[in-house]
Design a protein around this motif. Structure first.
Motif, short mmCIF file in Angstrom:
data_model
loop_
_atom_site.label_atom_id
_atom_site.label_comp_id
_atom_site.label_asym_id
_atom_site.label_seq_id
_atom_site.Cartn_x
_atom_site.Cartn_y
_atom_site.Cartn_z
N VAL A 5 3.86 -12.59 -12.79
CA VAL A 5 3.46 -11.22 -12.47
C VAL A 5 2.39 -10.73 -13.45
O VAL A 5 2.37 -11.14 -14.61
CB VAL A 5 4.66 -10.24 -12.49
N ASP A 55 -8.82 -8.52 -9.86
CA ASP A 55 -9.94 -7.84 -9.23
C ASP A 55 -9.38 -6.83 -8.22
O ASP A 55 -8.81 -7.21 -7.21
CB ASP A 55 -10.80 -8.91 -8.54
N ARG A 56 -9.56 -5.55 -8.54
CA ARG A 56 -8.96 -4.51 -7.68
C ARG A 56 -9.53 -4.49 -6.28
O ARG A 56 -8.82 -4.26 -5.31
CB ARG A 56 -9.16 -3.14 -8.30
N GLU A 58 -10.62 -6.96 -4.54
CA GLU A 58 -10.04 -8.06 -3.77
C GLU A 58 -8.59 -7.74 -3.40
O GLU A 58 -8.13 -8.06 -2.30
CB GLU A 58 -10.09 -9.36 -4.57
N ALA A 59 -7.86 -7.14 -4.33
CA ALA A 59 -6.47 -6.78 -4.05
C ALA A 59 -6.43 -5.82 -2.87
O ALA A 59 -5.64 -5.97 -1.93
CB ALA A 59 -5.83 -6.13 -5.27
N ARG A 60 -7.35 -4.83 -2.88
CA ARG A 60 -7.39 -3.85 -1.80
C ARG A 60 -7.70 -4.51 -0.46
O ARG A 60 -7.14 -4.18 0.56
CB ARG A 60 -8.45 -2.79 -2.11
N THR A 62 -6.99 -7.55 0.45
CA THR A 62 -5.80 -8.26 0.96
C THR A 62 -4.80 -7.28 1.55
O THR A 62 -4.22 -7.53 2.61
CB THR A 62 -5.13 -9.07 -0.18
N LEU A 63 -4.65 -6.13 0.89
CA LEU A 63 -3.71 -5.15 1.42
C LEU A 63 -4.17 -4.61 2.78
O LEU A 63 -3.35 -4.37 3.66
CB LEU A 63 -3.53 -3.99 0.42
N LEU A 65 -5.78 -6.35 4.91
CA LEU A 65 -5.48 -7.43 5.84
C LEU A 65 -4.02 -7.34 6.33
O LEU A 65 -3.73 -7.58 7.50
CB LEU A 65 -5.69 -8.74 5.10
N PHE A 66 -3.14 -6.97 5.42
CA PHE A 66 -1.73 -6.80 5.80
C PHE A 66 -1.60 -5.71 6.85
O PHE A 66 -0.83 -5.80 7.79
CB PHE A 66 -0.85 -6.46 4.59
N LEU A 69 -2.67 -6.99 10.23
CA LEU A 69 -1.62 -7.82 10.82
C LEU A 69 -0.58 -6.95 11.52
O LEU A 69 -0.07 -7.29 12.58
CB LEU A 69 -0.91 -8.62 9.75
N GLU A 70 -0.26 -5.83 10.86
CA GLU A 70 0.71 -4.89 11.41
C GLU A 70 0.25 -4.43 12.79
O GLU A 70 1.01 -4.44 13.75
CB GLU A 70 0.85 -3.71 10.43
N LEU A 72 -1.86 -5.89 14.79
CA LEU A 72 -1.88 -7.04 15.69
C LEU A 72 -0.49 -7.28 16.28
O LEU A 72 -0.33 -7.51 17.46
CB LEU A 72 -2.29 -8.26 14.87
N ASN A 73 0.51 -7.18 15.40
CA ASN A 73 1.88 -7.44 15.83
C ASN A 73 2.43 -6.34 16.72
O ASN A 73 3.14 -6.60 17.67
CB ASN A 73 2.80 -7.65 14.64
N ASP A 76 1.57 -6.73 20.34
CA ASP A 76 2.26 -7.74 21.18
C ASP A 76 3.15 -7.12 22.25
O ASP A 76 4.02 -6.35 21.92
CB ASP A 76 3.23 -8.59 20.36
#
Ligand code: SF4
Lengths: 76, 379
Positions: A5, A55-56, A58-60, A62-63, A65-66, A69-70, A72-73, A76
């Protein structure tokens, strides 16, 4: 030995070491492998040495992207 | 108390239930389209830990992905003869302080473990948290010989190289290193070349990659046409890496993806790499389970030989009598055997009485399986 961590840099000394905070517990880390580190940076420490700064932006990314995904799901 | 941090820095986003469910669903969608279960090797013991601790292994299986553990446990892959050489040294000579990382002391060998060893008068075995701490001890005890015995991958190697450089600069004459330093890419290549284990892709270790960067694995995609992704250590990080591998399989386009971009730069950590190159050189090292692999280990360069413990103390680093315990750690490290399929697992081998290093190290697949699956036997 391997703290997976990240911790937050809370102080820097002239000898290239400093304190890193892990949710209230501070540890001494050597910053020689991470030039330009600043107080407030989030870092990964391994065997007493800081090896990466997070790297903030980059972190943002990725978040975000999550979140996509939500959507996208739920479509369905 | 005010909330400690904005969501960006807290880990909760990488551990959130809905995110994990969404990632698992996205993975299932891909495996359904591929229409066969996939086998993916998580190279690093800390990933094995994440998968077990967060209960992801069975969920992934349902989503069509079987995870296989790899060689990413430095304590596990270090052959017994390193420990035996240290045991011989501290039992036969006076005034030696042998320092090492905690889990190294519990590895069982034909000569017992460092923990059960009774050193000669004036000698001792001491646990340290960093190689730097061992160097400090050498400064405080000029009347003794202080040796640092450490095993590590690329994540730990820069710290050891830094300490070696500092030791050389301070001119301390009573400090030496017995470093078992291992490189991940050559080990992966050895696994692929042997063709023994059937896998569809790799999850690359996040913090090894922090040092070596993305290019280091390109041979896997180019030469072996196998997908792979660098991943972080939170549950969503690992799933994101798996999703990337599964997508690469489906598209038939293997690459080295970086799904841990907040910590891993494509070029790695150039300062750390330069320091490694300055102090160390590659050699053909011997791994437990994997055997001898070309350029898979690092040792001190000839100009730093004064710091080399094997030379100072004339240590015999060769296989001796092997421990006939029936431990199959070597196969576990190659992904050929699951811990629960070792006949000793949870019977003769447990964390209180480990029969091999895979039950000792916190990155060892057997210990992780034992801790998080409560020793459940697989059907
Ligand atoms: S369960 Fe114990 S004996 Fe079996 S492979 Fe793991 S460490 Fe070795």
């Amino acid at each position: 030995m391997c703290l997976a961590v990240p911790g937050k840099v809370v102080s820097l000394q002239d000898d290239g070491t400093g304190q890193v905070d892990y949710m209230g517990t501070t540890v001494l880390a050597n910053f020689s492998l991470l030039p330009g580190v600043k107080v407030g940076d989030w870092v990964i420490v391994h065997a007493g040495f800081a090896i990466s700064r997070l790297d903030r932006a980059e972190a943002r990314r990725t978040l975000r992207l999550f979140q996509e995904l939500e959507k996208l799901n739920s479509a369905d | 108390m005010p909330p400690r941090k904005s969501s960006l820095e807290t880990l909760s986003d990488w551990r959130s239930g809905p995110t994990i469910r969404n990632l698992l669903r996205a993975i299932s969608r891909e495996t359904e389209a591929i229409n066969r279960p996939l086998r993916i090797m998580e190279v690093c013991g800390t990933h094995t830990m994440t998968l077990h601790r967060s209960g992801l292994k069975p969920l992934l299986k349902e989503a069509g992905v079987v995870m296989v553990s790899g060689p990413g446990c430095p304590v596990c892959i270090t052959p017994d003869y390193y420990h035996e050489a240290v045991i011989d040294l501290v039992t036969s000579q006076k005034n030696i302080i042998a320092t090492t990382f905690g889990d190294m002391t519990r590895v069982p060998t034909g000569r017992g473990s460092l923990q059960t060893t009774v050193p000669s008068p004036g000698s001792e075995i001491k646990i340290v948290y960093s190689p730097d701490e061992a160097l400090e001890l050498a400064g405080q005890h000029p009347e003794k010989e202080v040796m640092f015995f450490g095993a590590g991958f690329e994540t730990t190697i820069p710290a050891i190289a830094f300490t070696a450089k500092k030791a050389a600069a301070t001119g301390l004459k009573n400090f030496t290193l017995l470093a078992a330093l291992w490189l991940i890419p050559p080990a992966l290549e050895a696994i692929l070349r042997s063709g023994e284990v059937d896998i569809d892709g790799f999850i690359y270790p996040g913090h090894v990659s922090v040092i070596i960067g993305q290019q280091a694995y390109s041979f896997v995609a180019e030469k072996y046409r196998l997908p792979g992704a660098i991943a972080g250590f939170e549950p969503a990080d690992v799933l994101l890496g798996i999703l990337s591998v599964v997508r690469q399989v489906r598209a038939g386009r293997p690459e080295v993806a970086n799904e841990y971009r907040r910590a891993v730069r494509a070029e790695g950590n150039p300062g750390a790499l330069a320091l490694m190159a300055e102090m160390l050189e590659p050699y053909e090292a011997e791994w437990r389970g994997l055997g001898r692999i070309k350029n898979s280990g690092l040792r001190l360069k000839s100009e730093w030989q004064k710091l080399e413990a094997a030379r100072r103390f004339n240590l015999r680093l060769q296989p001796g009598k092997s421990l006939k315990s029936g431990c199959r750690c070597g196969e576990v490290l190659k992904g050929l055997l699951e811990p629960v399929d070792c006949p000793l697992f949870a019977r003769h081998c447990n964390p209180d009485h480990p029969q091999g290093p895979c039950m000792v190290s916190y990155e060892g697949a057997c210990l992780i399986e034992y801790k998080y699956s409560s020793g459940e036997k697989k059907k």
